[in-house]
Design an enzyme around this catalytic site. Structure first.
Site, PDB file in Angstrom:
ATOM      1  N   HIS A 274     -48.264  14.792   3.660  1.00  0.00           N
ATOM      2  CA  HIS A 274     -47.453  15.201   2.508  1.00  0.00           C
ATOM      3  C   HIS A 274     -46.342  14.176   2.264  1.00  0.00           C
ATOM      4  O   HIS A 274     -46.461  13.320   1.394  1.00  0.00           O
ATOM      5  CB  HIS A 274     -46.913  16.605   2.789  1.00  0.00           C
ATOM      6  CG  HIS A 274     -46.240  17.270   1.636  1.00  0.00           C
ATOM      7  ND1 HIS A 274     -46.198  16.742   0.370  1.00  0.00           N
ATOM      8  CD2 HIS A 274     -45.569  18.462   1.561  1.00  0.00           C
ATOM      9  CE1 HIS A 274     -45.536  17.567  -0.427  1.00  0.00           C
ATOM     10  NE2 HIS A 274     -45.147  18.610   0.278  1.00  0.00           N
ATOM     11  N   HIS A 313     -55.268  10.826  -5.130  1.00  0.00           N
ATOM     12  CA  HIS A 313     -54.420  12.018  -5.183  1.00  0.00           C
ATOM     13  C   HIS A 313     -55.296  13.221  -5.473  1.00  0.00           C
ATOM     14  O   HIS A 313     -56.276  13.115  -6.206  1.00  0.00           O
ATOM     15  CB  HIS A 313     -53.362  11.879  -6.290  1.00  0.00           C
ATOM     16  CG  HIS A 313     -52.238  12.856  -6.163  1.00  0.00           C
ATOM     17  ND1 HIS A 313     -52.313  14.136  -6.653  1.00  0.00           N
ATOM     18  CD2 HIS A 313     -51.012  12.726  -5.588  1.00  0.00           C
ATOM     19  CE1 HIS A 313     -51.183  14.760  -6.386  1.00  0.00           C
ATOM     20  NE2 HIS A 313     -50.377  13.942  -5.745  1.00  0.00           N
ATOM     21  N   ASP A 369     -46.496   7.141  -3.566  1.00  0.00           N
ATOM     22  CA  ASP A 369     -46.113   6.512  -2.301  1.00  0.00           C
ATOM     23  C   ASP A 369     -46.413   5.023  -2.257  1.00  0.00           C
ATOM     24  O   ASP A 369     -45.977   4.334  -1.338  1.00  0.00           O
ATOM     25  CB  ASP A 369     -46.838   7.196  -1.131  1.00  0.00           C
ATOM     26  CG  ASP A 369     -46.261   8.571  -0.869  1.00  0.00           C
ATOM     27  OD1 ASP A 369     -45.047   8.722  -1.055  1.00  0.00           O
ATOM     28  OD2 ASP A 369     -47.012   9.472  -0.504  1.00  0.00           O
TER      29      ASP A 369
END
Ligand code: CMC
Length: 434
Positions: A274, A313, A369
């Site tokens: 996460h 994702h 990220d």
């Protein structure tokens, strides 16, 4: 068009009509009530049909009007406003207000909100004694999870979650104090004296002040880095029903106070699946080291040896809009901090992957990220603090969901069911006979 769904039960020949509810528009989906399925049974003894959905891949756990994501078009809206507009024009505190209250504040509301938050940035001095108990090399995320839960004991009234005034005060306190706790956790973990909040500074500049102030009496944040941090906080502020937000809602649904609930959400965020992926992106870029090694690295990814970190994702099957904003931001940060060769590796890697059939076919695009880690690193923020920064940003999102849940007439304690696959009832066997 009928707003009902018909189910024909082949076991009994019965037909069942189930009501459908809709989201704002067709992209938001429609849902049947899982409880209505319980009426579908083969006999009076039959428990009825359950929805089996490990990982909640297709279960709507609540109605929410906070954040909308369309993974196919790469759309992210907070209260209807596109993330691109908020990142360009807003501030983190303004966005926190928007998430919590549903509307952008007018000038006087923003002033009052900012003053309120600023007035709550200090921690009770006893928290320092609590921090003293941690080992010298404690991870700041572990410290943060514990210290957030400890804050609950300083504000026992916060346990009255049915009182709107008390809830409002808890929300302000949490948004105000989490950067202080986070910075204290970092300074403790590296053995530096704590730097106290400076309430003359903006929310983001004050965080940089508490992280990096040395002997100077007044910390002077670089305006580009201050704005960059603020935009990063905006981008991470909410992402609808993700793992940590679901933890916040589940814990909060038992009427637990918001401090322990935010602590639980922070614990969920701590997991590398996460909040921890940007740390792994940095390791990957360092391992690749040079743009000339990219082809070889991509070949290994395609052979299934490992995954390209910061790519792919669960929801976005198009470019994550946050990644696009962060890529542009990275360029601006590097103008201040000096160019890092990892940025060149990242940009070339992205270009190669986006033109490679393997990634195109699987709809794998850079996620949030991919660029956030290199930005934080360039700003001098240590890797262990990356998930901590995520937690600071997400606190306003968690609390918005908590507040929405508290006012939701459908609120029930979170209590999923299971498909029991163990033994039926059997007789106890005495030890000597086993
Ligand atoms: N690199 C290479 N191949 C990938 C990647 C990747 N990063 N991600 C997915 N695939 C492939 C996967 O091997 C599979 O291929 P095949 O169909 O041949 O078996 C296909 O794409 C579908 O993968 P999946 O595992 O079913 O996809 P998912 O939706 O369950 O996983 C994910 C989503 C984010 C866990 C995954 O894309 C991943 O592991 N990415 C790398 C880690 C990462 O960057 N995580 C940050 C997520 S964003 C921050 C947050 O949400 O907290």
């Amino acid at each position: 068009m009928s707003d009902r769904l018909s189910i024909h039960d082949n076991r009994t020949g019965n037909k069942h009509e189930l009501d459908l509810s809709y989201g704002t528009h067709v992209d938001a989906g429609s849902a049947i009530s899982a409880s209505d399925l319980r009426e579908i049974k083969t006999s009076d003894h039959d428990f009825g049909v359950l929805v089996h959905d490990p990982g909640f891949m297709n279960t709507s756990a609540c109605k929410s009007s906070i954040t909308f994501i369309d993974g196919n078009t790469g759309t992210l809206l907070y209260r209807g406003y596109p993330i691109e507009a908020l990142a360009e024009k807003s501030t983190y505190l303004e966005v926190a207000y928007l998430l919590l209250h549903g509307e952008l504040p007018i000038s006087s509301e923003l002033d009052e909100w900012t003053t309120d938050i600023t007035n709550h940035t200090f921690l009770n001095e006893k928290i320092k004694k609590f921090l003293d108990g941690f080992r010298y090399d404690a991870h700041p995320m572990g410290i943060l999870v514990s210290a957030l839960a400890a804050l609950s004991t300083f504000y026992p009234k916060s346990r009255n979650v049915h009182d709107q005034d008390i809830r409002d005060r808890s929300i302000r306190r949490l948004i105000a104090k989490i950067p202080t706790l986070a910075a204290f956790a970092y300074r403790y973990s590296v053995g530096l004296p704590y730097a106290y909040p400076d309430n003359d500074l903006s929310y983001s500049a004050n965080f940089l002040n508490m992280m990096f102030r040395a002997t100077e009496t007044k910390y002077d944040a670089d305006p580009v880095l201050e704005r960059t941090l603020d935009v990063c906080l905006i981008l991470h502020a909410d992402h609808e029903q993700n793992c940590s937000t679901s933890a916040m809602r589940a814990v909060g649904s038992s009427d637990a106070d918001p401090y322990v609930s935010v602590s639980a959400a922070t614990a969920a965020l701590y997991g590398p699946l996460h909040g921890g992926a940007n740390e792994r992106v940095l390791e990957m870029l360092a391992e690749i080291g040079n743009v000339k090694n990219i082809g070889h690295y991509i070949d290994k990814v395609k052979q299934g040896e490992f995954r390209l970190m910061g790519f792919g994702h669960r929801v976005y099957k198009n470019l994550d809009p946050r990644a696009k904003i962060l890529k542009e931001l990275a360029e601006k940060v590097f103008e201040v901090t000096g160019r890092n060769r990892l940025l060149d590796v990242a940009m070339e890697l992205e270009k190669v992957a986006l033109n490679d059939e393997y990634f195109v076919k699987r709809k794998l695009y850079p996620n949030v990220d991919f660029y956030s880690g290199i930005i934080y690193q360039a700003m001098g923020i240590p890797v262990e603090m990356f998930p901590v920064l995520f937690a600071i940003a997400r606190t306003s999102g968690w609390l918005s969901h908590w507040e929405e849940m508290r006012k939701d007439p459908e609120l029930r304690i979170a209590r999923p069911r299971q498909l029991y696959t163990g033994y039926a009832k059997r007789d106890y066997v005495q030890l000597a006979s086993r």
